[in-house]
Design a protein around this motif. Structure first.
Motif, short mmCIF file in Angstrom:
data_model
loop_
_atom_site.label_atom_id
_atom_site.label_comp_id
_atom_site.label_asym_id
_atom_site.label_seq_id
_atom_site.Cartn_x
_atom_site.Cartn_y
_atom_site.Cartn_z
N ARG A 134 0.97 -1.24 -0.06
CA ARG A 134 -0.10 0.00 0.00
C ARG A 134 0.79 1.15 -0.06
O ARG A 134 0.43 2.16 -0.54
CB ARG A 134 -1.00 0.02 1.26
CG ARG A 134 -2.02 -1.08 1.03
CD ARG A 134 -2.99 -0.95 2.20
NE ARG A 134 -4.01 -1.98 2.01
CZ ARG A 134 -4.93 -2.03 2.73
NH1 ARG A 134 -5.56 -1.25 3.63
NH2 ARG A 134 -5.90 -3.20 2.54
N ASP A 135 1.93 1.30 0.56
CA ASP A 135 2.96 2.36 0.63
C ASP A 135 4.00 2.38 -0.39
O ASP A 135 4.96 2.86 0.00
CB ASP A 135 3.65 2.31 2.34
CG ASP A 135 4.20 3.68 2.65
OD1 ASP A 135 3.63 4.48 2.25
OD2 ASP A 135 5.20 3.67 3.32
N LYS A 136 3.54 2.08 -1.42
CA LYS A 136 4.36 2.26 -2.65
C LYS A 136 4.50 3.46 -3.03
O LYS A 136 3.77 4.38 -3.26
CB LYS A 136 4.01 1.34 -3.57
CG LYS A 136 2.76 1.41 -4.28
CD LYS A 136 2.17 0.56 -5.33
CE LYS A 136 0.69 1.04 -5.74
NZ LYS A 136 0.13 0.38 -6.77
N ASN A 150 -0.31 -4.52 3.50
CA ASN A 150 -0.29 -3.55 4.57
C ASN A 150 1.25 -4.00 5.02
O ASN A 150 1.85 -4.73 4.64
CB ASN A 150 -1.04 -3.79 5.76
CG ASN A 150 -2.59 -3.49 5.45
OD1 ASN A 150 -2.64 -2.33 5.04
ND2 ASN A 150 -3.42 -4.24 5.86
N ARG A 151 1.73 -2.86 5.80
CA ARG A 151 3.21 -3.02 6.25
C ARG A 151 3.48 -4.38 7.00
O ARG A 151 2.74 -4.66 8.02
CB ARG A 151 3.54 -1.87 7.21
CG ARG A 151 5.21 -1.94 7.85
CD ARG A 151 5.43 -0.69 8.15
NE ARG A 151 5.83 0.30 7.17
CZ ARG A 151 6.72 1.18 7.10
NH1 ARG A 151 7.48 1.28 8.00
NH2 ARG A 151 6.59 1.92 5.83
N ALA A 170 9.53 0.20 1.00
CA ALA A 170 8.50 1.09 1.02
C ALA A 170 9.13 2.97 0.81
O ALA A 170 9.94 2.91 0.10
CB ALA A 170 7.77 1.37 2.32
N ARG A 171 8.93 3.67 1.92
CA ARG A 171 9.43 5.00 1.82
C ARG A 171 10.62 5.65 2.69
O ARG A 171 10.67 6.46 2.88
CB ARG A 171 8.19 5.90 2.12
CG ARG A 171 7.01 5.76 1.02
CD ARG A 171 5.81 6.71 1.42
NE ARG A 171 4.67 6.50 0.28
CZ ARG A 171 4.63 6.96 -0.87
NH1 ARG A 171 5.55 8.03 -1.06
NH2 ARG A 171 3.52 6.77 -1.70
#
Length: 196
Positions: A134-136, A150-151, A170-171
């Motif tokens: 999700r946090d791509k 999710n993470r 991720a980020r």
């Protein structure tokens, strides 16, 4: 032909060449057994299946798209590789009474299959899994949250397996470097008495 099969057949209609294997598999061939059976689940054009067969494994490749499997079968035949293609919608019952030394899943997420996937692993069997989070940072892959992790979710979904490898950047840090859009997991069935 159902709507889902028609959708994926249309997506693969113009395709002719399988792509490379997923990174989590390509970077860890030394973890694969010298012989045995493998499953490329939701295989698409079968880059993972071809790679597994080149490592000497007997491979089953499953997908809903008959078009994708047709392309894969032709490439397997050209290379004289041991790959059996099966076309059907993948459900938990599909995996019943199946046992594999290796299962590979890339860019496919159906949380209802997790227990069946683990049950289909032989003792000491390995699961290689890589898909979108999700946090791509980049707008690639699916946008529907149902198909995004999710993470640390892979670690939770496959908690009965012993983690061998996990990556999810991720980020964090310099977003210009490293694979950012997907989580990658390798887990092993170390429960020798029964399946998870």
């Amino acid at each position: 032909m159902n709507d889902l099969q028609a959708k994926w057949d249309a997506i693969y209609q113009a395709a002719h060449q399988p792509g490379p294997p997923t990174e989590v598999l390509a970077e860890h061939p030394f973890l694969l057994p010298a012989e045995g059976s493998a499953l490329d689940l939701a295989c698409g054009l079968g880059g993972n299946a071809l790679f597994l067969a080149q490592q000497g494994l007997r491979v089953q490749a499953w997908d809903i798209s008959s078009r994708a499997l047709e392309i894969l079968a032709s490439h397997a035949k050209l290379r004289s590789l041991d790959i059996t293609c099966r076309q059907h919608r993948i459900e938990a019952d599909s995996l019943r009474n199946q046992l594999f030394d290796v299962i590979v899943i890339s860019r496919f997420l159906d949380r209802t299959l997790c227990n069946a996937i683990m049950t289909a692993l032989k003792p000491e069997g390995l699961l290689f899994y890589q898909t979108f989070i999700r946090d791509k940072p980049e707008p690639i892959g699916p946008s529907n949250p149902a198909f995004l992790l999710n993470r640390n979710e892979l670690l939770q979904l496959f908690a009965p397996l012993t983690p061998v490898y996990y990556r999810e950047y991720a980020r964090t840090g310099d977003l210009r470097r490293g694979p950012r859009n997907e989580a990658a997991f390798i887990g092993q069935n170390t429960n020798l008495d029964s399946t998870p």
